[in-house]
Design a protein around this motif. Structure first.
Motif, PDB file in Angstrom:
ATOM      1  N   LYS A 159      49.945  36.599  -0.298  1.00 52.93           N
ATOM      2  CA  LYS A 159      49.418  36.243  -1.618  1.00 52.93           C
ATOM      3  C   LYS A 159      49.142  37.485  -2.461  1.00 52.93           C
ATOM      4  O   LYS A 159      49.398  37.496  -3.671  1.00 52.93           O
ATOM      5  N   LEU A 160      48.626  38.512  -1.828  1.00 56.96           N
ATOM      6  CA  LEU A 160      48.348  39.751  -2.569  1.00 56.96           C
ATOM      7  C   LEU A 160      49.654  40.389  -3.060  1.00 56.96           C
ATOM      8  O   LEU A 160      49.737  40.870  -4.186  1.00 56.96           O
ATOM      9  N   CYS A 161      50.670  40.377  -2.194  1.00 54.45           N
ATOM     10  CA  CYS A 161      51.967  40.952  -2.592  1.00 54.45           C
ATOM     11  C   CYS A 161      52.504  40.220  -3.823  1.00 54.45           C
ATOM     12  O   CYS A 161      52.985  40.837  -4.770  1.00 54.45           O
ATOM     13  N   ARG A 162      52.414  38.905  -3.792  1.00 54.02           N
ATOM     14  CA  ARG A 162      52.907  38.118  -4.932  1.00 54.02           C
ATOM     15  C   ARG A 162      52.075  38.387  -6.174  1.00 54.02           C
ATOM     16  O   ARG A 162      52.604  38.467  -7.285  1.00 54.02           O
ATOM     17  N   LEU A 163      50.776  38.513  -5.962  1.00 53.45           N
ATOM     18  CA  LEU A 163      49.881  38.802  -7.084  1.00 53.45           C
ATOM     19  C   LEU A 163      50.259  40.131  -7.737  1.00 53.45           C
ATOM     20  O   LEU A 163      50.151  40.292  -8.955  1.00 53.45           O
ATOM     21  N   MET A 164      50.728  41.071  -6.932  1.00 50.59           N
ATOM     22  CA  MET A 164      51.124  42.379  -7.461  1.00 50.59           C
ATOM     23  C   MET A 164      52.558  42.364  -7.976  1.00 50.59           C
ATOM     24  O   MET A 164      53.107  43.408  -8.317  1.00 50.59           O
ATOM     25  N   GLY A 165      53.163  41.190  -7.989  1.00 53.21           N
ATOM     26  CA  GLY A 165      54.526  41.072  -8.516  1.00 53.21           C
ATOM     27  C   GLY A 165      55.596  41.396  -7.492  1.00 53.21           C
ATOM     28  O   GLY A 165      56.766  41.556  -7.829  1.00 53.21           O
ATOM     29  N   GLY A 166      55.198  41.495  -6.245  1.00 51.53           N
ATOM     30  CA  GLY A 166      56.160  41.871  -5.214  1.00 51.53           C
ATOM     31  C   GLY A 166      56.360  40.771  -4.192  1.00 51.53           C
ATOM     32  O   GLY A 166      56.103  39.601  -4.456  1.00 51.53           O
ATOM     33  N   SER A 167      56.860  41.170  -3.032  1.00 55.07           N
ATOM     34  CA  SER A 167      57.145  40.181  -1.995  1.00 55.07           C
ATOM     35  C   SER A 167      56.996  40.849  -0.622  1.00 55.07           C
ATOM     36  O   SER A 167      56.887  42.066  -0.518  1.00 55.07           O
ATOM     37  N   ILE A 168      56.982  39.999   0.401  1.00 57.05           N
ATOM     38  CA  ILE A 168      56.952  40.535   1.764  1.00 57.05           C
ATOM     39  C   ILE A 168      57.874  39.705   2.628  1.00 57.05           C
ATOM     40  O   ILE A 168      58.030  38.493   2.400  1.00 57.05           O
ATOM     41  N   ARG A 169      58.555  40.385   3.558  1.00 59.42           N
ATOM     42  CA  ARG A 169      59.382  39.638   4.507  1.00 59.42           C
ATOM     43  C   ARG A 169      59.271  40.323   5.863  1.00 59.42           C
ATOM     44  O   ARG A 169      58.733  41.441   5.960  1.00 59.42           O
ATOM     45  N   VAL A 170      59.780  39.644   6.877  1.00 56.92           N
ATOM     46  CA  VAL A 170      59.680  40.200   8.223  1.00 56.92           C
ATOM     47  C   VAL A 170      61.055  40.194   8.879  1.00 56.92           C
ATOM     48  O   VAL A 170      61.868  39.300   8.648  1.00 56.92           O
ATOM     49  N   GLU A 171      61.314  41.248   9.629  1.00 58.21           N
ATOM     50  CA  GLU A 171      62.503  41.294  10.488  1.00 58.21           C
ATOM     51  C   GLU A 171      61.987  41.549  11.890  1.00 58.21           C
ATOM     52  O   GLU A 171      61.114  42.388  12.071  1.00 58.21           O
ATOM     53  N   SER A 172      62.528  40.818  12.859  1.00 63.95           N
ATOM     54  CA  SER A 172      61.987  41.002  14.201  1.00 63.95           C
ATOM     55  C   SER A 172      62.982  40.559  15.261  1.00 63.95           C
ATOM     56  O   SER A 172      63.827  39.697  15.029  1.00 63.95           O
ATOM     57  N   GLU A 173      62.849  41.182  16.400  1.00 63.72           N
ATOM     58  CA  GLU A 173      63.601  40.729  17.562  1.00 63.72           C
ATOM     59  C   GLU A 173      62.593  40.610  18.688  1.00 63.72           C
ATOM     60  O   GLU A 173      61.842  41.558  18.949  1.00 63.72           O
ATOM     61  N   GLN A 174      62.574  39.431  19.325  1.00 62.08           N
ATOM     62  CA  GLN A 174      61.552  39.210  20.339  1.00 62.08           C
ATOM     63  C   GLN A 174      61.680  40.227  21.455  1.00 62.08           C
ATOM     64  O   GLN A 174      62.768  40.494  21.957  1.00 62.08           O
ATOM     65  N   GLY A 175      60.536  40.796  21.824  1.00 59.79           N
ATOM     66  CA  GLY A 175      60.503  41.781  22.893  1.00 59.79           C
ATOM     67  C   GLY A 175      60.828  43.188  22.435  1.00 59.79           C
ATOM     68  O   GLY A 175      60.622  44.147  23.167  1.00 59.79           O
ATOM     69  N   LYS A 176      61.391  43.343  21.232  1.00 57.14           N
ATOM     70  CA  LYS A 176      61.759  44.691  20.782  1.00 57.14           C
ATOM     71  C   LYS A 176      60.872  45.206  19.649  1.00 57.14           C
ATOM     72  O   LYS A 176      60.777  46.412  19.450  1.00 57.14           O
TER      73      LYS A 176
END
Lengths: 562, 170
Positions: free
Chosen positions: A517-534
C-alpha cells in the motif's frame, strides 16, 4: 364593423334630413364608439358607446378634440392623420391608439376615421369608429409573454406569473395551476392561485366532487360555461368563491402523464370558450414543461440529498473508526508499557541477576510484547492508508544518506544470524531523490527484516539501480523462498504462506500488505521473484521525483546475484 | 509519522526489533542521575513504577504522582529538575499540568517531558506545540528510556556535565 362606402353616398345621405335620423339611430345602438368631428378636430356628436368608452357624457365632450382624449404618446399621430384628412390627402385612416378615460384608466381602441365630404368634395366632418380592444390586447400580451418566455425563469415565481397572466388574458377573477400530490391523483396542491388580483398560498384540496376531478383523473378538458355550483353541489369552494363557470384542462409531462391541471373560473357565465381554451392550452403546455422540470429538479435534489447523507454517514463512520483505532492504540499501549518495561528490566538484570532459563523466558515476554506493539502500529497504519489519511511528505533526500541508514540496519540484523550482506548503488542514480523518507524507510526496513527473518544461511543483498527512469530497489535473500502459487496473495492482509513463510516465524502478515500500500501511495509498485529453497527478491519500483537530476556516469556497479 | 518506539525515525513493522535499541542497550552508571529530583506523573501504576525503577536505577530521587493536580503540588514542594508526565489523566491532565507549571515562576523553567500512549504523529506534534520539552511515547523502551530523556536535555549544562563526568555518550 364596416367602413361606410362609397363615402360620397354616405355624405349624400347625411345631407338628407331623414337619412341622418336613420343613421343616428344606427349610431345609437352601435356597440362601437362613434363620434363626429369638425375640421378643427372638435367632437360635435358621440354615441352612447363612445361615452361609455371614454367615461364622459356627450355634453362634457362637446368642444373637446379627440386628440385631447388620447394618451399623450398617441396624439401626434392622430394630428398628422387628421390633418391629411382635412387637407384632402386621404379619405380615411385606421390606427390603434389609447384613450385616457375620465377615471384615469387606459383603453386600447382600434379606430377608423373617415372624411365626410359634400357633393363638391369639400370636407364636412370626420367620423370615427372606435372599437375597444383592451381585453383582446391583454390576452395578446399574455400570450406574447408565454411565447417569448418572459416569465420568471422558474420555480414558484413562474407559476405565479402564469396564473396572473392567465386571469388577465381571459379576464376572469380566478386562475389556478396545481400538481397532483399522490399517485392516485385524488388530491392536488396549488402551485399558484390567483384570486381576485391576489396570490393565495398553501391551497390544496381533494378532487372528489369537484369539477377538477374529471380533468385530472380522466385526463380531459372540462368546460362548464354556467351553473357549475348546481353541477357540483358538494364542492363548497365553488359556493365560497361564487363561481358560476369553469374551464379546466390537464397538464401533462412529455410522455403524456397527468401532472396536475390548470383552470379558470368566473363569477359570471363564460363566453368565447374556443379562445379561452386555446389560451389555456398554450399555458398548460408551458406549465407542463415547467412542472416536469420542477419535478425532475426535486428528484435530482432528493438524490443529491441522499448522496450527501450517505457521504456524511460514511465520513462519520470513518471518523468513528479512526477514533476507535486511536483509542484502542492508546488503551493497548498503556499496559504494554509496563509489560515491556518490566520484561526489559528483568531480562537485562537491572532488578538483580537472573539465571539463563529465567533470562530466556523473560526475553520471550519482551519479544512477544514487542511483536504485539508492532501489530498495533501496523493496524493503525493500515487503517490510515485505507481511510486515505496517510499523507506523504516528499522532500529531496540525499540517496547516500538513505542507503547508509538501510545498510546499518541490514548489517545489525544480519549479524545476529551470521548472514553476509551486500549493498550496491547504481552511480547513474541522482544524488538527491524526492521522496517521503520515513515511508520509504518503512518499506525497505520491512523488506530487510523479512529477508533476514526467513534466511538461515547465505546472504541478504540490497541493490538500488536506475531502470527506465525509475528507482528500482531490490532486496534479495538466499532463504526459504516462496511457492509460486503464493505470489498472488503474499501482499494480502493476514496471509502468510504455509510451509515456507509460516506462522512460526511470527508476524501477523500485515507487513507486506502495508509495504504494498505504501509503494502504491508513493506512485510505485512492488513485486516478488522467488524460487523455493533458493531465496526471494522483493523489487520496489518508484518513479523518480521531478526535482532530481540524473548523474552522468557510464559505469554501473555489478548488481548482486540472485 | 512514527507510531512506534520513542526516538527511532521509523522502525520496521512486525517483529524486527529496532537495531538502534540493541546498539544502545547496555547498563548505564548507577550514579548517572544521582542527587537529582525527578517527578513522574501518571495515573497508570504500572507505567509509574517502570519509569520510577529505570530512573531510580540510575540514582535519581524519584517522586510520583497519580494525576496532574497531585503532580503540581509535588512539583511546588520539591522543585524537581525534570518532570515526566502522562497526558490523559483524571482530575488534571498533562496539558493542564504543563500550563500550570509554565505559569508558576518557580517552575516555569523546569523541562516537562510528555510520556504518553497517544502515539500518533499528530499527538506528538500537538504536544511539542503545547510546550512539552519532548514527547516520548508508550510503551517506553526500557533500554533507551533514560538515554532518550537525557538526549533531549542536552541544552542543560548540568546534564552535559553529568554525562561527561560519568563517561556516557548518547
Amino acid at each position: 364593423m364596416t367602413i361606410p362606402h362609397p363615402l360620397t353616398e354616405l355624405s349624400r345621405t347625411l345631407h338628407h334630413p331623414q337619412g341622418l335620423a336613420h343613421l343616428s339611430a344606427l349610431f345609437f345602438h352601435s356597440p362601437h364608439g362613434v363620434s363626429l368631428q369638425t375640421a378643427d378636430g372638435r367632437v360635435v356628436r358621440t354615441n352612447p358607446a363612445f361615452e361609455r368608452m371614454v367615461g364622459y357624457l356627450e355634453p362634457e365632450l362637446t368642444g373637446l378634440t379627440v386628440e385631447q382624449l388620447l394618451h399623450p404618446d398617441d396624439r401626434a399621430e392622430q394630428r398628422r392623420f387628421f390633418d391629411e384628412l382635412t387637407d384632402d390627402k386621404r379619405d380615411m385612416f385606421t390606427v390603434t391608439r389609447r384613450f385616457l378615460r375620465l377615471n384615469g384608466q387606459m383603453l386600447w381602441v382600434n379606430s377608423t376615421c373617415a372624411a365626410l365630404r359634400d357633393v363638391e368634395g369639400r370636407f364636412q366632418y370626420a367620423i370615427s369608429f372606435d372599437e375597444d380592444i383592451t381585453e383582446r390586447r391583454k390576452g395578446e400580451e399574455a400570450l406574447q409573454a408565454i411565447a417569448e418566455a418572459t416569465f420568471s425563469a422558474s420555480g414558484t415565481d413562474f407559476f405565479r406569473d402564469l396564473v396572473r397572466l392567465l386571469a388577465t388574458a381571459l379576464n376572469v377573477p380566478y386562475a389556478l395551476v396545481t400538481e397532483c400530490t399522490n399517485p392516485l391523483k385524488d388530491h392536488v396542491r396549488a402551485l399558484a392561485f390567483w384570486r381576485e388580483e391576489k396570490h393565495i398560498d398553501g391551497y390544496e384540496y381533494d378532487l372528489a366532487g369537484t369539477p377538477c376531478q374529471r380533468v385530472v383523473q380522466q385526463n380531459t378538458l372540462s368546460y362548464h360555461p354556467r351553473d357549475v355550483q348546481r353541477l357540483f353541489p358538494k364542492d363548497q369552494d365553488l359556493v365560497g368563491l361564487q363561481a358560476q363557470s369553469y374551464l379546466g384542462i390537464p397538464i401533462y409531462d412529455s410522455v403524456g402523464n397527468v401532472l396536475g391541471h390548470l383552470f379558470v373560473m368566473d363569477r359570471k357565465a363564460m363566453e368565447n370558450e374556443p379562445r379561452g381554451l386555446s389560451i389555456l392550452k398554450i399555458f398548460a403546455a408551458r406549465a407542463g414543461a415547467e412542472l416536469e422540470r420542477k419535478q425532475h429538479d426535486a428528484e435530482r435534489e432528493r438524490l443529491i440529498e441522499q448522496l450527501r447523507l450517505a457521504k456524511d454517514r460514511a465520513q462519520e463512520s470513518s471518523r468513528l473508526k479512526s477514533e476507535f483505532l486511536a483509542t484502542m492504540s492508546h488503551e493497548l499501549r498503556t499496559p504494554l508499557n509496563a509489560v515491556i518495561g518490566f520484561a526489559g528490566i528483568l531480562r537485562d538484570g537491572m532488578a538483580g541477576e537472573i539465571d539463563a532459563v529465567a533470562h530466556e523466558l523473560v526475553g520471550s515476554i519482551f519479544d512477544s510484547s514487542q511483536h504485539l506493539l508492532g501489530l498495533i502500529t501496523d493496524i493503525l497504519d493500515l487503517s490510515k492508508i485505507e481511510a486515505g489519511r496517510m499523507e506523504l511528505l516528499a522532500l529531496d533526500v540525499p540517496l547516500a544518506d538513505l542507503v547508509g541508514q538501510w545498510r546499518a540496519q541490514l548489517e545489525v540484523l544480519a549479524q545476529t544470524k551470521g548472514l553476509a550482506t551486500k549493498v550496491t548503488l547504481d552511480p547513474k542514480l541522482p544524488p538527491l531523490i524526492r521522496t517521503d523518507r520515513d515511508r520509504l524507510t518503512q518499506v525497505i526496513a520491512n523488506l530487510i527484516a523479512n529477508a533476514v527473518k526467513f534466511t538461515e544461511h547465505g546472504s541478504v543483498t540490497l541493490a538500488l539501480k536506475l531502470a527506465a527512469g525509475d528507482l528500482v530497489i531490490a532486496v534479495t535473500d538466499t532463504g526459504v523462498g516462496i511457492a509460486p502459487h503464493a505470489f498472488d496473495y503474499i501482499f494480502d492482509e493476514f496471509r502468510q504462506v504455509n510451509g515456507s513463510y509460516n506462522r512460526s516465524k511470527g508476524g501477523a502478515g500485515l507487513g507486506l500488505a502495508i509495504v504494498r500500500k505504501l509503494c502504491r501511495l508513493m506512485g510505485g509498485s512492488i513485486r516478488v521473484e522467488s524460487e523455493q529453497g533458493k531465496g526471494s527478491t522483493f523489487i520496489v519500483t518508484l518513479p523518480l521525483g521531478q526535482s532530481t537530476n540524473v548523474a552522468d556516469s557510464s559505469s554501473s556497479q555489478e548488481e548482486a546475484a540472485r | 509519522m512514527n507510531e512506534g518506539n520513542n526516538r527511532t525515525p521509523a522502525h520496521p513493522s512486525t517483529t524486527a526489533s529496532a537495531p538502534r535499541a540493541s546498539a544502545l542497550s547496555g547498563k548505564l552508571p548507577r550514579t548517572l542521575l544521582a542527587e537529582w529530583d525527578i517527578l513522574v506523573v501518571d495515573d497508570d501504576s504500572g507505567s509509574l513504577r517502570v519509569a520510577q525503577f529505570l530512573l531510580s536505577y540510575c540514582g535519581a530521587r524519584v517522586h510520583t504522582s497519580i494525576n496532574g493536580l497531585e503532580g503540581l503540588k509535588t512539583a511546588q514542594k520539591v522543585h524537581p529538575k525534570i518532570i515526566i508526565s502522562d497526558i490523559s489523566m483524571p482530575v488534571m491532565d498533562g496539558w493542564n499540568l504543563l500550563r500550570k507549571v509554565k505559569l508558576d515562576p518557580a517552575l516555569s523553567s523546569t523541562p516537562v517531558i510528555a510520556l504518553s500512549a497517544h502515539a500518533l504523529s499528530s499527538d506528538r506534534q500537538r504536544g511539542l506545540e503545547a510546550g512539552f520539552h519532548t514527547y516520548l511515547t508508550k510503551p517506553l523502551n526500557p533500554m533507551t528510556f533514560v538515554r532518550d530523556m537525557l538526549g533531549s536535555l542536552l541544552n542543560l549544562p548540568d546534564v552535559r556535565e553529568r554525562l561527561a563526568k560519568e563517561g556516557v555518550s548518547l
